[in-house]
Design a protein around this motif. Structure first.
Motif, short mmCIF file in Angstrom:
data_model
loop_
_atom_site.label_atom_id
_atom_site.label_comp_id
_atom_site.label_asym_id
_atom_site.label_seq_id
_atom_site.Cartn_x
_atom_site.Cartn_y
_atom_site.Cartn_z
N ALA A 28 0.84 -1.20 0.00
CA ALA A 28 0.00 0.00 0.00
C ALA A 28 0.87 1.26 0.00
CB ALA A 28 -0.93 0.00 1.22
N GLU A 29 1.94 1.24 0.76
CA GLU A 29 2.84 2.39 0.82
C GLU A 29 3.52 2.62 -0.52
OE1 GLU A 29 4.74 5.69 2.54
OE2 GLU A 29 3.00 4.53 3.18
N VAL A 30 4.04 1.56 -1.10
CA VAL A 30 4.72 1.67 -2.40
C VAL A 30 3.72 2.10 -3.47
CG1 VAL A 30 5.83 0.32 -4.24
CG2 VAL A 30 6.60 0.10 -1.87
N ARG A 31 2.53 1.50 -3.45
CA ARG A 31 1.50 1.85 -4.43
C ARG A 31 1.17 3.34 -4.35
NH1 ARG A 31 -1.91 -2.18 -3.17
NH2 ARG A 31 -1.04 -3.58 -4.70
N GLY A 32 1.12 3.86 -3.14
CA GLY A 32 0.78 5.26 -2.94
C GLY A 32 1.89 6.23 -3.29
N HIS A 33 3.14 5.75 -3.37
CA HIS A 33 4.27 6.65 -3.62
C HIS A 33 5.11 6.29 -4.83
CE1 HIS A 33 3.29 7.75 0.52
NE2 HIS A 33 3.79 8.92 0.19
N ARG A 34 4.68 5.30 -5.59
CA ARG A 34 5.47 4.98 -6.78
C ARG A 34 5.25 6.08 -7.83
NH1 ARG A 34 0.84 2.10 -7.76
NH2 ARG A 34 0.09 2.25 -9.89
N PRO A 36 3.97 7.86 -10.96
CA PRO A 36 2.71 7.63 -11.68
C PRO A 36 2.91 6.99 -13.06
CG PRO A 36 3.18 9.98 -11.49
CD PRO A 36 4.22 9.26 -10.69
N GLU A 37 4.11 7.11 -13.61
CA GLU A 37 4.35 6.52 -14.93
C GLU A 37 4.57 5.01 -14.86
OE1 GLU A 37 8.46 8.06 -13.60
OE2 GLU A 37 6.40 8.67 -13.40
N LEU A 38 4.63 4.45 -13.64
CA LEU A 38 4.81 3.02 -13.47
C LEU A 38 3.55 2.35 -12.94
CD1 LEU A 38 8.32 2.76 -11.73
CD2 LEU A 38 7.77 2.18 -14.08
N SER A 39 3.12 1.30 -13.61
CA SER A 39 2.04 0.47 -13.05
C SER A 39 2.66 -0.37 -11.94
CB SER A 39 1.46 -0.44 -14.14
OG SER A 39 2.42 -1.40 -14.52
N MET A 40 1.84 -0.98 -11.10
CA MET A 40 2.37 -1.84 -10.04
C MET A 40 3.17 -3.01 -10.62
SD MET A 40 2.56 -1.45 -6.89
CE MET A 40 3.27 -2.41 -5.57
N PRO A 41 2.69 -3.70 -11.67
CA PRO A 41 3.52 -4.76 -12.25
C PRO A 41 4.84 -4.24 -12.83
CG PRO A 41 1.24 -5.05 -12.91
CD PRO A 41 1.33 -3.72 -12.22
N GLN A 42 4.82 -3.05 -13.42
CA GLN A 42 6.07 -2.47 -13.92
C GLN A 42 7.02 -2.16 -12.77
OE1 GLN A 42 4.47 0.76 -16.30
NE2 GLN A 42 5.40 -0.15 -18.13
N PHE A 43 6.48 -1.65 -11.67
CA PHE A 43 7.33 -1.40 -10.50
C PHE A 43 7.94 -2.71 -10.00
CE2 PHE A 43 7.53 -1.87 -5.90
CZ PHE A 43 8.65 -1.10 -5.67
N ALA A 106 18.08 4.89 -10.47
CA ALA A 106 17.75 5.99 -9.55
C ALA A 106 16.33 5.82 -9.01
CB ALA A 106 17.90 7.33 -10.26
N LYS A 107 15.39 5.45 -9.87
CA LYS A 107 14.00 5.24 -9.45
C LYS A 107 13.94 4.08 -8.45
CE LYS A 107 10.94 6.80 -11.53
NZ LYS A 107 10.40 8.12 -11.31
N HIS A 108 14.62 2.98 -8.76
CA HIS A 108 14.65 1.81 -7.88
C HIS A 108 15.21 2.18 -6.51
CE1 HIS A 108 16.51 -2.24 -6.73
NE2 HIS A 108 15.22 -2.38 -6.58
N GLN A 109 16.32 2.90 -6.49
CA GLN A 109 16.95 3.30 -5.22
C GLN A 109 16.05 4.25 -4.43
OE1 GLN A 109 19.56 1.90 -3.74
NE2 GLN A 109 19.61 0.55 -5.52
N ALA A 110 15.38 5.14 -5.12
CA ALA A 110 14.47 6.08 -4.44
C ALA A 110 13.32 5.33 -3.78
CB ALA A 110 13.94 7.12 -5.43
N SER A 113 14.66 3.46 -0.76
CA SER A 113 14.90 4.42 0.32
C SER A 113 13.59 4.81 1.00
CB SER A 113 15.59 5.66 -0.25
OG SER A 113 15.80 6.61 0.75
N HIS A 114 12.56 5.03 0.21
CA HIS A 114 11.26 5.37 0.77
C HIS A 114 10.71 4.21 1.61
CE1 HIS A 114 7.39 7.35 1.17
NE2 HIS A 114 6.85 6.16 0.92
#
Length: 156
Positions: A28-34, A36-43, A106-110, A113-114
């Motif tokens: 839920a946390e990741v979904r809320g802060h990923r 917007p250009e990434l779908s959950m499966p893409q994340f 960079a996106k993965h590390q961010a 980190s979150h």
């Protein structure tokens, strides 16, 4: 249960209750802060590739529980967004491996980190003895389960 011995069945029951709870909160946390250009499966694919540089498309498909065509379309979206790079095997052009691009890394590390900050916030109110107990329990679980787990992708 204070003073009572911890039975294996009690440990199992608690793990079955708590681990899914933690994972739901994390999702839920990741979904809320990923981004917007990434779908959950893409994340999830981005995170998998980040942990497994050199993974093949079939590895991503297996991890996501998708067909090869569905995973191919998803990974193509990561490539087009410049989050992932496809590399052709110099010895077999049919083999394509994947790695994160600098912006994908960079996106993965961010996101990692979150997630760490989220979990840190969840346990910060506990006293040091409780945090030490959690850390000790997690290390024990790692020693039990890590040897049983095949590496997600064993590539060199």
């Amino acid at each position: 249960m204070e003073g009572n011995p911890a039975m294996p069945q009690d440990c199992a029951a608690e793990l079955l209750e708590v681990v899914p709870m933690v994972m739901r909160a994390m999702r839920a946390e990741v979904r809320g802060h990923r981004a917007p250009e990434l779908s959950m499966p893409q994340f999830r694919a981005l995170a998998f590739i980040g942990r497994n540089e050199g993974a093949m498309l079939s590895d991503v498909a297996n991890f996501l529980g998708q067909s090869l065509p569905a995973a191919s379309k998803l990974v193509e979206g990561l490539v087009v967004a410049q989050f992932a790079i496809r590399r052709q095997d110099p010895t077999d052009r049919r083999k394509i491996s994947l790695k994160l691009s600098p912006s994908g890394e960079a996106k993965h590390q961010a996101i990692l980190s979150h997630a760490r900050a989220f979990l840190s916030h969840k346990v910060e109110h506990l006293g040091e003895p409780q945090r030490s107990e959690i850390l000790s329990a997690m290390r024990s679980l790692r020693s039990i389960f890590q040897p049983c787990q095949p590496m997600e992708v064993a590539r060199t």
